[in-house]
Design a protein around this motif. Structure first.
Motif, short mmCIF file in Angstrom:
data_model
loop_
_atom_site.label_atom_id
_atom_site.label_comp_id
_atom_site.label_asym_id
_atom_site.label_seq_id
_atom_site.Cartn_x
_atom_site.Cartn_y
_atom_site.Cartn_z
N ARG A 106 25.06 -24.53 40.15
CA ARG A 106 24.52 -25.88 40.06
C ARG A 106 23.21 -25.95 40.82
O ARG A 106 23.06 -25.23 41.81
CB ARG A 106 25.53 -26.89 40.63
CG ARG A 106 26.71 -27.03 39.73
CD ARG A 106 27.74 -27.97 40.31
NE ARG A 106 28.91 -27.99 39.43
CZ ARG A 106 30.06 -28.55 39.76
NH1 ARG A 106 30.20 -29.14 40.92
NH2 ARG A 106 31.07 -28.53 38.93
N PRO A 107 22.23 -26.76 40.43
CA PRO A 107 22.30 -27.73 39.35
C PRO A 107 22.01 -27.16 37.96
O PRO A 107 22.12 -27.87 36.98
CB PRO A 107 21.20 -28.73 39.73
CG PRO A 107 20.17 -27.89 40.41
CD PRO A 107 20.93 -26.82 41.14
N LEU A 108 21.69 -25.85 37.86
CA LEU A 108 21.31 -25.32 36.54
C LEU A 108 22.41 -25.47 35.52
O LEU A 108 22.16 -25.73 34.34
CB LEU A 108 20.91 -23.84 36.66
CG LEU A 108 19.71 -23.55 37.57
CD1 LEU A 108 19.45 -22.06 37.64
CD2 LEU A 108 18.48 -24.27 37.05
N SER A 109 23.68 -25.32 35.97
CA SER A 109 24.80 -25.35 35.02
C SER A 109 25.16 -26.77 34.59
O SER A 109 26.06 -26.97 33.79
CB SER A 109 26.01 -24.62 35.59
OG SER A 109 26.34 -25.15 36.86
N PHE A 110 24.48 -27.81 35.13
CA PHE A 110 24.69 -29.16 34.60
C PHE A 110 24.04 -29.29 33.23
O PHE A 110 24.50 -30.00 32.36
CB PHE A 110 24.10 -30.21 35.55
CG PHE A 110 24.92 -30.43 36.78
CD1 PHE A 110 26.30 -30.59 36.71
CD2 PHE A 110 24.32 -30.47 38.03
CE1 PHE A 110 27.06 -30.80 37.85
CE2 PHE A 110 25.08 -30.68 39.16
CZ PHE A 110 26.45 -30.85 39.08
#
Ligand code: GTP
Length: 288
Positions: A18-22
């Protein structure tokens, strides 16, 4: 014939991403220009006799995943299906839950790959190794060497240097055990389900003897079906003449954090010189 299973986890996993996987589910996050998972699928599709690739996870089916699967099937001309767990069942629980789908068509062996690793995926080599070493029904873990300090963050393997049998397996030990670590890439025969089934039955009995009286935790770890390959299966199989380690010298790395995705990209980009030169930018006059 052969099959492959890729463990993709679910929305509660990959929190360090996170936050990329949001924005994008972690398995679809681009690494070296393509989805993290595409590297696994490409490697599996190349293995002779590979009939089907199953993704197991607890993501709700979504448009992005469907589109990715559709495109990958077209590109690699192989059946790829997503099987959704009703809850997080762990790295062994998911394959056990879907065992009928895995063994349908009678594959003599199947691979299991963690989605969150980057590797040269020496899958064909693992198969030849399985044929050369141990008994025909043996299980193979892909291993690599790490330095002493790093090794303790991984599953550690003590091998018989001559036979390559796994003598001890300890997941993330608190003191040094071995510099051979588990890469999260396995070759199993359907016989593995007898071993997972035995743990499942023991868990069920334990739950009858000691019923859990609190609320059901959302991660599902109080279910008999929640089983970890590493702690519940490999630790018990070590030293039984069933489990072997194939050590690779080719590249391997985990993809846990956003920073490690950059490192993984670098490893794949290096490999592209031989495998996918078309994916690399060419130096042209006026070009990038
Ligand atoms: P951590 O350091 O705690 O993350 O442990 P680890 O490196 O051993 O990773 P973990 O066992 O959590 O996950 C290994 C791989 O299996 C990852 O690709 C996960 O997405 C996947 N995975 C983990 N738990 C589950 C699960 O319950 N179901 C499914 N289908 N996949 C899972």
């Amino acid at each position: 014939m052969l099959k492959a299973v890729i463990l993709i986890g679910g929305p509660q996993k990959g929190t360090r991403f996170r936050p990329l996987s949001f924005e994008v589910p972690k398995p679809l996050f681009p690494v070296a220009g393509v989805a993290m998972l595409q590297h696994h699928i490409e490697a599996c599709a190349k293995v002779p006799n590979m009939k089907e690739i199953l993704l197991i996870g607890f993501y709700q089916p979504n448009e992005e995943l469907n589109r990715f699967l559709f495109n990958a099937q077209q590109e690699f001309k192989i059946s790829i299906r997503y099987l959704q767990e009703y809850a997080a069942l762990g790295t062994g629980g998911g394959i056990y839950h879907f065992r009928d789908q895995i063994v349908s068509g009678s594959p003599e062996a199947f691979y299991v790959l963690n989605a969150d690793v980057c590797s040269a995926f020496p899958l064909a080599e693992m198969l030849s190794f399985q044929k050369e070493h141990g008994e025909p029904n043996s299980f193979v873990i892909l291993g690599t060497t790490a330095n002493r300090k790093q090794s303790m963050n991984y599953g550690c393997i003590v091998e018989n240097e001559t036979t390559k049998e796994v003598l001890h397996y300890v997941e993330k030990p608190s003191t040094f055990v071995s510099d051979i670590i588990n890469c999260g890439i396995y070759l199993f025969t359907p016989e593995i389900f007898q071993h997972i089934g035995a743990v499942f039955q023991k868990n069920q009995q334990d739950m009858l003897l000691y019923p859990y009286d609190g609320e059901e935790p959302t991660n599902g770890w109080h279910r008999a079906e929640a089983i970890r390959l590493e702690q519940d299966i490999f630790t018990a199989l070590a030293g039984q003449g069933k489990l072997y380690v194939y050590k690779t010298l080719s590249f391997w790395s985990q993809i846990k954090s956003a920073g490690s995705a950059i490192y993984a990209s670098r490893l794949y980009l290096n490999q592209y010189h031989t495998t996918h030169p078309e994916r690399l930018a060419t130096i042209k006059e006026g070009g990038a």
